[in-house]
Design a protein around this motif. Structure first.
Motif: not given
Length: 144
Positions: A28-55
């Protein structure tokens, strides 16, 4: 992507080939990370994205997963600003702009950046790569 291969199947293979067990949370985290092309994210930003995506995932699990992905070469770590670390999905050698005030990282497009007069590394060590981070901020417009 091969015909008939779903995105999550491809990510599961990628995670497994990197030597990690493809758990539900890692995929689930890999999908959020890699589905949108090259990205730069902090752990906090990915955590927020995960929660918003229902993960359902803890911040500690996000940190652990990001560091595991970094250790096996799926991500590149960028320590740009005192306490905040960013993770880059583009693992090739390249340089970055850091936009102060926005805390945003942007790749420097294949520009001819060169570094001269690097110091000799200590005995038994070699330089692996050099990361250049150019800090930016909006210009202050002066009157008159």
């Amino acid at each position: 992507m091969e015909l008939g291969l779903r995105q999550d199947d491809d990510l599961e293979i990628r995670v497994r080939e990197a030597g990690l067990r493809p758990t539900r949370q890692r995929i689930a985290l890999a999908e959020l990370l890699f589905a949108k092309g090259d990205r730069h994210l902090s752990a906090e930003e990915l955590h927020e994205e995960a929660l918003n995506a229902g993960v359902t995932v803890s911040l500690a699990t996000v940190y652990n997963t990001l560091h595991q992905f970094t250790e096996v070469g799926l991500l590149r770590i960028l320590a740009l600003e005192g306490s905040r670390t960013y993770f880059d999905t583009n693992t090739s050698d390249h340089h970055h702009f850091f936009i102060e005030g926005e805390n945003r990282v942007v790749d420097i497009e294949a520009a001819p950046v060169s570094v001269h007069n690097l110091p000799e590394p200590p005995e038994g060590m070699e330089i692996v790569n050099v990361d250049i981070i150019v800090r930016l901020r909006p210009k202050v417009m002066r009157k008159g």
